[in-house]
Every structure is written in structure tokens, then in C-alpha cells.
Design a protein around this motif. Structure first.
Motif, PDB file in Angstrom:
ATOM      1  N   ALA A  47       0.803  -1.291  -0.107  1.00  0.00           N
ATOM      2  CA  ALA A  47      -0.001   0.033   0.144  1.00  0.00           C
ATOM      3  C   ALA A  47       0.755   1.101   0.053  1.00  0.00           C
ATOM      4  CB  ALA A  47      -0.942  -0.174   1.250  1.00  0.00           C
ATOM      5  N   GLY A  48       2.067   1.262  -0.450  1.00  0.00           N
ATOM      6  CA  GLY A  48       3.014   2.173  -0.651  1.00  0.00           C
ATOM      7  C   GLY A  48       3.985   2.292   0.395  1.00  0.00           C
ATOM      8  N   ARG A  49       5.345   2.831  -0.293  1.00  0.00           N
ATOM      9  CA  ARG A  49       6.484   3.051   0.605  1.00  0.00           C
ATOM     10  C   ARG A  49       7.045   4.342   0.165  1.00  0.00           C
ATOM     11  NH1 ARG A  49       7.021  -2.410  -1.039  1.00  0.00           N
ATOM     12  NH2 ARG A  49       8.800  -1.922  -2.527  1.00  0.00           N
ATOM     13  N   VAL A  50       7.012   5.462   1.068  1.00  0.00           N
ATOM     14  CA  VAL A  50       7.333   6.622   0.694  1.00  0.00           C
ATOM     15  C   VAL A  50       8.595   7.149   1.468  1.00  0.00           C
ATOM     16  CG1 VAL A  50       6.560   9.074   0.796  1.00  0.00           C
ATOM     17  CG2 VAL A  50       4.979   7.063   0.561  1.00  0.00           C
ATOM     18  N   GLY A  51       9.562   7.595   0.686  1.00  0.00           N
ATOM     19  CA  GLY A  51      10.913   8.491   1.268  1.00  0.00           C
ATOM     20  C   GLY A  51      10.667  10.118   1.419  1.00  0.00           C
ATOM     21  N   VAL A  52      11.053  10.361   2.248  1.00  0.00           N
ATOM     22  CA  VAL A  52      11.230  12.033   2.602  1.00  0.00           C
ATOM     23  C   VAL A  52      12.585  12.606   2.801  1.00  0.00           C
ATOM     24  CG1 VAL A  52      10.219  13.783   3.927  1.00  0.00           C
ATOM     25  CG2 VAL A  52       8.823  12.090   3.532  1.00  0.00           C
ATOM     26  N   SER A  69       2.120  12.001   7.633  1.00  0.00           N
ATOM     27  CA  SER A  69       0.637  12.191   6.736  1.00  0.00           C
ATOM     28  C   SER A  69       0.584  11.170   5.851  1.00  0.00           C
ATOM     29  CB  SER A  69       0.426  13.737   6.467  1.00  0.00           C
ATOM     30  OG  SER A  69       1.482  14.115   5.670  1.00  0.00           O
ATOM     31  N   ALA A  70       1.923  10.880   5.360  1.00  0.00           N
ATOM     32  CA  ALA A  70       1.623   9.901   4.367  1.00  0.00           C
ATOM     33  C   ALA A  70       1.262   8.513   4.824  1.00  0.00           C
ATOM     34  CB  ALA A  70       3.136   9.571   3.745  1.00  0.00           C
ATOM     35  N   MET A  71       1.709   8.412   5.983  1.00  0.00           N
ATOM     36  CA  MET A  71       1.225   7.037   6.713  1.00  0.00           C
ATOM     37  C   MET A  71      -0.319   7.062   7.107  1.00  0.00           C
ATOM     38  SD  MET A  71       4.572   5.685   8.726  1.00  0.00           S
ATOM     39  CE  MET A  71       3.638   3.821   8.773  1.00  0.00           C
ATOM     40  N   LYS A  72      -0.602   8.295   7.550  1.00  0.00           N
ATOM     41  CA  LYS A  72      -1.907   8.499   8.259  1.00  0.00           C
ATOM     42  C   LYS A  72      -2.895   8.149   6.909  1.00  0.00           C
ATOM     43  CE  LYS A  72      -1.677  10.847  12.613  1.00  0.00           C
ATOM     44  NZ  LYS A  72      -2.774   9.802  13.220  1.00  0.00           N
ATOM     45  N   LEU A  73      -2.608   8.614   5.544  1.00  0.00           N
ATOM     46  CA  LEU A  73      -3.530   8.438   4.668  1.00  0.00           C
ATOM     47  C   LEU A  73      -3.473   6.832   4.396  1.00  0.00           C
ATOM     48  CD1 LEU A  73      -5.151   9.529   2.230  1.00  0.00           C
ATOM     49  CD2 LEU A  73      -3.202  10.001   1.028  1.00  0.00           C
ATOM     50  N   GLY A  74      -2.389   5.996   4.428  1.00  0.00           N
ATOM     51  CA  GLY A  74      -2.411   4.929   4.396  1.00  0.00           C
ATOM     52  C   GLY A  74      -1.350   4.302   3.616  1.00  0.00           C
ATOM     53  N   ALA A  75      -0.040   4.849   3.726  1.00  0.00           N
ATOM     54  CA  ALA A  75       1.232   4.354   3.195  1.00  0.00           C
ATOM     55  C   ALA A  75       1.507   3.200   4.194  1.00  0.00           C
ATOM     56  CB  ALA A  75       2.361   5.338   3.072  1.00  0.00           C
ATOM     57  N   ASP A  76       2.156   2.133   3.866  1.00  0.00           N
ATOM     58  CA  ASP A  76       2.563   1.063   4.801  1.00  0.00           C
ATOM     59  C   ASP A  76       3.778   1.554   5.819  1.00  0.00           C
ATOM     60  OD1 ASP A  76       0.271  -0.439   4.474  1.00  0.00           O
ATOM     61  OD2 ASP A  76       1.331  -1.772   2.873  1.00  0.00           O
ATOM     62  N   VAL A 129       8.284   5.973  -4.114  1.00  0.00           N
ATOM     63  CA  VAL A 129       8.454   7.678  -4.417  1.00  0.00           C
ATOM     64  C   VAL A 129       9.152   8.243  -3.358  1.00  0.00           C
ATOM     65  CG1 VAL A 129       6.201   7.912  -2.831  1.00  0.00           C
ATOM     66  CG2 VAL A 129       6.532   9.445  -4.803  1.00  0.00           C
ATOM     67  N   LEU A 130       9.605   9.627  -3.712  1.00  0.00           N
ATOM     68  CA  LEU A 130      10.421  10.389  -3.144  1.00  0.00           C
ATOM     69  C   LEU A 130       9.797  11.754  -2.789  1.00  0.00           C
ATOM     70  CD1 LEU A 130      13.081   9.506  -1.700  1.00  0.00           C
ATOM     71  CD2 LEU A 130      14.201  10.770  -3.580  1.00  0.00           C
ATOM     72  N   VAL A 131       9.673  12.334  -1.550  1.00  0.00           N
ATOM     73  CA  VAL A 131       9.434  13.579  -1.090  1.00  0.00           C
ATOM     74  C   VAL A 131      10.523  14.312  -0.945  1.00  0.00           C
ATOM     75  CG1 VAL A 131       7.856  15.134   0.112  1.00  0.00           C
ATOM     76  CG2 VAL A 131       7.027  12.921  -0.493  1.00  0.00           C
ATOM     77  N   ALA A 267       2.385   6.931  -4.724  1.00  0.00           N
ATOM     78  CA  ALA A 267       2.976   5.551  -4.502  1.00  0.00           C
ATOM     79  C   ALA A 267       1.728   4.534  -4.946  1.00  0.00           C
ATOM     80  CB  ALA A 267       3.332   5.299  -3.115  1.00  0.00           C
ATOM     81  N   TRP A 268       0.518   4.940  -4.606  1.00  0.00           N
ATOM     82  CA  TRP A 268      -0.432   3.886  -5.078  1.00  0.00           C
ATOM     83  C   TRP A 268      -0.626   3.967  -6.661  1.00  0.00           C
ATOM     84  CZ3 TRP A 268      -4.563   6.635  -1.213  1.00  0.00           C
ATOM     85  CH2 TRP A 268      -4.178   6.019   0.097  1.00  0.00           C
TER      86      TRP A 268
END
Length: 338
Positions: A47-52, A69-76, A129-131, A267-268
Motif C-alpha cells: 500500500a505504498g513505501r514513501v521516502g522523505v 501524513s503519508a502514513m495516516k493516509l495509508g502508506a505502509d 516515491v520520493l518527497v 505510490a498508489w
């Protein structure tokens, strides 16, 4: 023959920065289609892996807001790449975040820039994805490191969200994102003005509703999220408007929530492209960034409204975090697959 002429005419109009393309609200059902289902068949990370990339001695809140916030929306999973002083602080904010203190400022560097970049990019196989930008600072080594990290992300065809001091980087080095359709820039009013000036767009001489399109075209088709009373989103070919009601407070950090939620949506989108879950494959890859940006804008604005209704002038960005779930439900509802 008529079809060829029509296609050529549309292409010409889309690339003419003087042409006014009316803004529209997208088909929200398409935004919902890129959201993964909540399913027992899926495992951690799907459900998504995000880098900041951000976080410095003076700015620890921004990368936290973006990542959480990325995780609260649903990124794992969410990884934060910051300098050591910020890392200890960010770890104390939340045990949910994976914090890598790999970045360095120019006055405290014990690593070469190549070492810094190598350590960050070695994790790319774990990210979708990268922020880049929240709390990055304008320190010369932090900026140069972020620039090289961004270029490496491009080589990996990774979606990139650029905000805050990442936009300062783009202002000085437009080539980092130019002609990269998987880059999404989220400037506020002043950041947008400076980017337009850099790209020789006189904001006083043009209809305000065309500026996001002009900036997108000047940068080779990146997606621009022009934040304001109404958010305007353009990839140079079309313009979405997000007029979801927001709160009346303009406290710092709200843009970080947008960057984080946008990271999750992108990511989604990547996972949608990869067919991680069964779907009808109706969304074209070139449309994902626009749909993701609109979804993130809508959720961020609605979270602000909900927090403002509860706290009024005392509202803080941290209050918005508790509203992300409710705002998501309003937009999409739980997508459960048994």
C-alpha cells in the motif's frame, strides 16, 4: 486525415502557453481507482513505501508532518532521510517512522557528498516515491546532496514530489526536474512567483488561471500544484481545480501534509500501474500524477476545514493529522476486498 489534423491541432493548443484551457474537477471515480483495496491478500509494503528527504537542525517538524501524513493516509512504510541532529528529534516524535540520519550540513560534514548520496540512494529499491524538500534548509551541502539524489531518482524513473526548500533547489537548478513528467511541484504563492520569474514568465501580463499551465510547459511538462484559494493543477495539457473547502488558518506545516499525502497517492499510482491488485486498468499512466495531486489537495483542504471547525484560531497543523482519516473517508471510503 481529419483525425490526424485534429490531433495535431489539439497538440498545438496544449503547447501554446497563451491558450486558456478551462479548469475542471476530475472524474473522482478515477481518483478512487488508484487507491489500493484493504485486503487480507495484500502484504506490508503493497500500500505504498514513501521516502522523505529533508530535516535539518532548525527544521524537524516539516519532515515529520510530511512523513506521518503519508502514513495516516495509508502508506505502509515511510523513511525519512535527514541530518543527525534532526534524526534524534524526529525519532522522538513517532516510532512509526524509519529515520535515516544520512544527510549532512556543510558545517558538520564528516562524509563526502558521494557517500551521502550513495547511502540515500541505496534504499531506492525499498521505495515507490520520493518527497524532497520538507525541512531541507538552504545549506549548500544539503541542497547539492538533494540535487544529486533527485537526479538519481530520475534515473530510476521514480515519482518525485518537490516542496519547500526543494523548490528553492529547482529555482536555482531547473534542469533537475525539466522534462520529467513524474515530477510534481507544490509551490505556495511566493514559491510560485519565484519559479515563474526564473522561467521568464511575467505573472502580471497573463491571466492568472493560465500560469500553472505556462510554468508546467516551461519546465517540460512537470505537474504543477499552484496552491491558493482554489488549487490549480496542471501538466501543461489540462488543468484540474480543487475547490474543496478548507480552513481559514494559514499556520505553517499544512504544505508538508500535502506533500506527504501526495507522496502516498503517487505510490498508489505506481502500484496501480504494476497491477498489485486486480482492477480494470482504465487509468492511463500519464494521468496518474494529475489525479494523485487532486486527491491529495482535496484531503489536505478538508483536513484543514475539519480541524478549524474544532479549534478555530487555535488550530495547529498537528490537529490536521487527526482529521486525515475522516477526510479520506469522505473522498473514497474504505475500499475493502474480501
Amino acid at each position: 486525415m481529419q483525425r490526424v489534423v485534429t490531433t495535431a491541432l489539439f497538440s498545438s493548443l496544449a503547447n501554446n502557453t497563451n491558450t486558456i484551457m478551462p479548469s475542471k474537477i476530475p472524474d473522482i471515480s478515477k481518483v478512487r481507482q488508484i487507491i489500493p483495496p484493504l485486503s487480507p491478500e495484500m502484504h506490508k509494503g503493497q500500500a505504498g513505501r514513501v521516502g522523505v528527504v529533508g530535516g535539518s537542525e532548525d527544521y524537524t517538524g516539516a519532515p515529520y508532518f510530511s512523513a506521518i501524513s503519508a502514513m495516516k493516509l495509508g502508506a505502509d512504510l515511510c523513511h525519512v532521510f535527514c541530518e543527525p541532529g534532526a534524526g534524534t528529534v524526529i525519532k522522538s516524535y513517532s516510532p512509526e517512522l524509519i529515520v535515516h540520519p544520512y544527510m549532512r550540513t556543510s558545517d558538520k560534514s564528516d562524509n563526502s557528498i558521494d557517500d551521502i548520496v550513495s547511502r540515500v540512494t541505496s534504499t531506492f529499491t525499498r521505495l515507490h516515491v520520493l518527497v524532497i524538500g520538507p525541512g531541507l534548509s538552504r545549506d549548500s551541502l544539503m541542497q547539492e546532496s538533494a540535487k544529486k539524489i533527485m537526479l538519481k531518482a530520475r534515473e530510476q524513473n521514480m515519482a518525485i514530489v518537490v516542496d519547500a526548500d526543494g523548490l528553492f533547489l529547482v529555482q536555482n537548478h531547473p534542469e533537475t526536474v525539466k522534462n520529467y513528467s513524474k515530477a510534481v511541484l507544490t509551490p505556495n504563492v511566493m514559491e510560485f512567483k519565484r519559479l515563474c520569474e526564473k522561467m521568464n514568465i511575467n505573472i502580471e501580463e497573463h491571466d492568472q488561471d493560465t500560469l500553472a499551465t505556462q510554468l508546467s510547459n516551461a519546465l517540460g511538462g512537470v505537474t504543477i500544484v499552484q496552491k491558493g484559494k482554489i488549487d490549480l493543477i496542471s501538466n501543461g495539457r489540462e488543468v484540474f481545480r480543487c475547490e474543496t473547502e478548507g480552513g481559514l488558518r494559514r499556520v505553517g506545516g499544512q504544505g508538508d501534509i500535502l506533500s506527504g499525502t501526495l507522496g502516498t497517492f503517487l505510490a498508489w499510482g505506481k502500484l496501480y500501474e504494476e497491477g498489485v491488485w486486480k482492477h480494470e486498468n482504465k487509468i492511463d499512466s500519464k494521468d496518474i500524477a494529475m489525479l494523485a495531486a487532486w486527491g491529495a489537495c482535496s484531503i489536505t483542504r478538508d483536513s484543514s476545514k475539519r480541524a478549524f471547525q474544532k479549534y478555530g484560531r487555535a488550530m495547529l497543523t498537528s490537529h490536521m493529522l487527526n482529521e486525515v482519516g475522516a477526510s479520506y473517508e469522505k473522498l473514497a471510503g474504505d475500499q475493502i476486498k474480501i
